[in-house]
Design a protein around this motif. Structure first.
Motif, PDB file in Angstrom:
ATOM      1  N   ASN A 174      38.499  42.172  39.847  1.00  0.00           N
ATOM      2  CA  ASN A 174      38.473  43.176  38.777  1.00  0.00           C
ATOM      3  C   ASN A 174      37.906  42.600  37.481  1.00  0.00           C
ATOM      4  O   ASN A 174      37.204  43.294  36.737  1.00  0.00           O
ATOM      5  CB  ASN A 174      39.875  43.736  38.534  1.00  0.00           C
ATOM      6  N   THR A 175      38.214  41.327  37.211  1.00  0.00           N
ATOM      7  CA  THR A 175      37.655  40.676  36.025  1.00  0.00           C
ATOM      8  C   THR A 175      36.133  40.599  36.126  1.00  0.00           C
ATOM      9  O   THR A 175      35.421  40.887  35.162  1.00  0.00           O
ATOM     10  CB  THR A 175      38.237  39.252  35.865  1.00  0.00           C
ATOM     11  N   LEU A 176      35.651  40.229  37.293  1.00  0.00           N
ATOM     12  CA  LEU A 176      34.202  40.141  37.496  1.00  0.00           C
ATOM     13  C   LEU A 176      33.535  41.499  37.326  1.00  0.00           C
ATOM     14  O   LEU A 176      32.478  41.606  36.695  1.00  0.00           O
ATOM     15  CB  LEU A 176      33.903  39.593  38.898  1.00  0.00           C
ATOM     16  N   VAL A 177      34.144  42.537  37.877  1.00  0.00           N
ATOM     17  CA  VAL A 177      33.568  43.883  37.773  1.00  0.00           C
ATOM     18  C   VAL A 177      33.495  44.333  36.321  1.00  0.00           C
ATOM     19  O   VAL A 177      32.509  44.937  35.885  1.00  0.00           O
ATOM     20  CB  VAL A 177      34.383  44.888  38.608  1.00  0.00           C
ATOM     21  N   SER A 178      34.548  44.021  35.546  1.00  0.00           N
ATOM     22  CA  SER A 178      34.561  44.440  34.141  1.00  0.00           C
ATOM     23  C   SER A 178      33.466  43.748  33.334  1.00  0.00           C
ATOM     24  O   SER A 178      33.008  44.265  32.318  1.00  0.00           O
ATOM     25  CB  SER A 178      35.931  44.145  33.512  1.00  0.00           C
ATOM     26  N   ILE A 179      33.040  42.565  33.780  1.00  0.00           N
ATOM     27  CA  ILE A 179      32.005  41.810  33.075  1.00  0.00           C
ATOM     28  C   ILE A 179      30.626  42.045  33.675  1.00  0.00           C
ATOM     29  O   ILE A 179      29.658  42.298  32.972  1.00  0.00           O
ATOM     30  CB  ILE A 179      32.335  40.303  33.089  1.00  0.00           C
ATOM     31  N   GLY A 180      30.541  41.972  35.001  1.00  0.00           N
ATOM     32  CA  GLY A 180      29.240  42.063  35.668  1.00  0.00           C
ATOM     33  C   GLY A 180      28.776  43.465  35.973  1.00  0.00           C
ATOM     34  O   GLY A 180      27.571  43.714  36.109  1.00  0.00           O
ATOM     35  N   GLY A 181      29.719  44.417  36.087  1.00  0.00           N
ATOM     36  CA  GLY A 181      29.363  45.806  36.334  1.00  0.00           C
ATOM     37  C   GLY A 181      28.508  45.995  37.574  1.00  0.00           C
ATOM     38  O   GLY A 181      28.848  45.557  38.674  1.00  0.00           O
ATOM     39  N   SER A 182      27.363  46.649  37.394  1.00  0.00           N
ATOM     40  CA  SER A 182      26.497  46.996  38.518  1.00  0.00           C
ATOM     41  C   SER A 182      25.815  45.791  39.156  1.00  0.00           C
ATOM     42  O   SER A 182      25.174  45.926  40.203  1.00  0.00           O
ATOM     43  CB  SER A 182      25.430  47.994  38.059  1.00  0.00           C
ATOM     44  N   LYS A 183      25.949  44.626  38.550  1.00  0.00           N
ATOM     45  CA  LYS A 183      25.369  43.421  39.154  1.00  0.00           C
ATOM     46  C   LYS A 183      26.151  42.959  40.377  1.00  0.00           C
ATOM     47  O   LYS A 183      25.681  42.119  41.133  1.00  0.00           O
ATOM     48  CB  LYS A 183      25.341  42.269  38.139  1.00  0.00           C
ATOM     49  N   ILE A 184      27.360  43.496  40.550  1.00  0.00           N
ATOM     50  CA  ILE A 184      28.249  43.014  41.609  1.00  0.00           C
ATOM     51  C   ILE A 184      28.218  43.943  42.808  1.00  0.00           C
ATOM     52  O   ILE A 184      28.301  45.165  42.676  1.00  0.00           O
ATOM     53  CB  ILE A 184      29.688  42.884  41.091  1.00  0.00           C
ATOM     54  N   CYS A 185      28.108  43.351  43.980  1.00  0.00           N
ATOM     55  CA  CYS A 185      28.154  44.097  45.234  1.00  0.00           C
ATOM     56  C   CYS A 185      29.118  43.387  46.175  1.00  0.00           C
ATOM     57  O   CYS A 185      28.903  42.230  46.523  1.00  0.00           O
ATOM     58  CB  CYS A 185      26.756  44.185  45.854  1.00  0.00           C
ATOM     59  N   GLU A 186      30.196  44.067  46.567  1.00  0.00           N
ATOM     60  CA  GLU A 186      31.141  43.490  47.516  1.00  0.00           C
ATOM     61  C   GLU A 186      30.807  43.969  48.916  1.00  0.00           C
ATOM     62  O   GLU A 186      30.613  45.164  49.153  1.00  0.00           O
ATOM     63  CB  GLU A 186      32.582  43.862  47.175  1.00  0.00           C
ATOM     64  N   ILE A 187      30.739  43.034  49.850  1.00  0.00           N
ATOM     65  CA  ILE A 187      30.417  43.372  51.236  1.00  0.00           C
ATOM     66  C   ILE A 187      31.545  42.872  52.132  1.00  0.00           C
ATOM     67  O   ILE A 187      31.793  41.679  52.221  1.00  0.00           O
ATOM     68  CB  ILE A 187      29.083  42.737  51.671  1.00  0.00           C
TER      69      ILE A 187
END
Length: 268
Positions: A174-187
Motif C-alpha cells: 500500500n505504501t508503494l501504491v501511494s507513492i508509485g501509483g500507476s507505475k506499479i503492476c502486481e502480478i
C-alpha cells in the motif's frame, strides 16, 4: 505486441529517447528470472537493446546476506544499485531491467521498522528517499503468489524466510501504491503458467514505452499539467460585483501533496 514492438523500434530509430527502466521484485519462485529472459529475447530479436542489471544480492557474501536487516547495510546497498543504474544509462540501451533492484531494497526498511530496529523519523526519511528514487523507474512489477504455490515450486525454500518475506511484501504494498501509483503492476502467478506471465509483462512494457515516447513529444505546458495535476481542490466561490459574475478559487495538487493556488479573480 508485435505491432507495438515494431513501432517502438521505428520511433527509436528516428529520435533519441531515454532508456525505459523497469524492475521486477517480489517473492522467490514467482517467475521473475524467466520473465527477464523472455523480455530480453523478445525485444532483442527486433534490434531493441536490453540491459539487464545483475541481482544486487549475487555479489554479496553469505555473512552479508545473514546480516541483511541492517539500516547501514541497506543504505549502502541502495547507493550501489543507483550507481549501477547510472552506469547502465550511460550505455544508452533502449530498455533497462532490474531484478530485485532499487525499489525492492526499500522493502527491508519496512522490515526494520516493523521489528523496532528503525525509528519513525528514520523510516519517514527513507520514504522521502523512495519518492525521489521512484522517479528513476518507469514501471515496477511486483510478482506475487501464495505460500503454498511457492513451496510447491521449490520445497527447498526456507519457510520462515518465505513467511517473513510474504508479510513484508503485503505490508509495504500500500505504501508503494501511494507513492508509485500507476507505475506499479502486481502480478499474481498462482494460476498463470511460465509462458503467459512473460507475455503479460511484455505487453505492459510495450504500452508503457509508447506512452513515455508520446509524453516526450507533448508540449511543456501539457507535461506540466499531466505531471502535476492529481487532484483539483475547490476552495470556494466569490461574487465579483464589478463584473456581476461568480469567480472560483482552487488549488491543483500533485501526488506528493504540493499545491498551486489559482485565483480566477473577478474585480477590475
Amino acid at each position: 505486441s508485435l505491432i507495438k514492438r515494431n513501432k517502438i523500434k521505428d520511433i527509436i530509430s528516428s529520435e533519441k529517447v531515454e532508456p525505459y527502466v523497469i524492475e521486477l521484485c517480489g517473492l522467490p519462485k514467482t517467475g521473475k528470472t524467466l520473465c527477464i529472459e523472455k523480455i530480453k529475447e523478445f525485444f532483442s530479436e527486433q534490434g531493441i537493446t536490453v540491459k539487464v542489471l545483475d541481482d544486487p544480492v549475487t555479489d554479496l557474501t553469505y555473512k552479508n546476506v545473514r546480516n541483511m536487516p541492517s539500516l547501514e547495510f541497506n543504505d549502502h546497498m541502495i547507493e550501489a544499485i543507483k550507481k549501477d543504474l547510472d552506469d547502465a544509462k550511460k550505455q544508452n540501451p533502449d530498455i533497462i531491467i532490474m531484478e530485485n533492484g532499487l525499489i525492492d531494497s526499500y522493502f527491508f526498511y519496512q522490515e526494520l521498522y516493523d521489528n523496532g530496529q528503525m525509528s519513525e523519523k528514520e523510516f519517514q526519511k527513507r520514504m522521502k528517499m523512495l519518492r525521489d528514487d521512484f522517479k528513476e523507474v518507469d514501471q515496477l512489477y511486483i510478482m506475487n503468489a501464495s505460500l503454498d504455490e511457492v513451496y510447491r515450486r521449490d520445497n527447498k525454500v526456507v519457510i520462515d524466510f518465505l513467511i517473513e518475506r510474504k508479510q513484508n511484501v503485503d505490508r509495504f504494498f500500500n505504501t508503494l501504491v501511494s507513492i508509485g501509483g500507476s507505475k506499479i503492476c502486481e502480478i499474481n502467478t498462482d494460476s498463470i503458467d511460465e509462458v503467459y506471465t512473460p507475455l503479460i509483462v511484455i505487453d505492459s512494457i510495450t504500452g508503457g514505452f509508447l506512452g513515455k515516447l508520446n509524453e516526450n513529444n507533448k508540449s511543456s505546458s501539457e507535461k506540466f499539467m499531466n505531471n502535476f495535476m492529481e487532484k483539483l481542490n475547490i476552495l470556494g466561490t466569490g461574487h465579483a460585483m464589478t463584473l456581476d459574475c461568480y469567480n472560483t478559487c482552487f488549488t491543483i495538487e500533485n501526488n506528493e501533496g504540493e499545491h498551486i493556488l489559482v485565483d480566477t479573480g473577478g474585480g477590475l
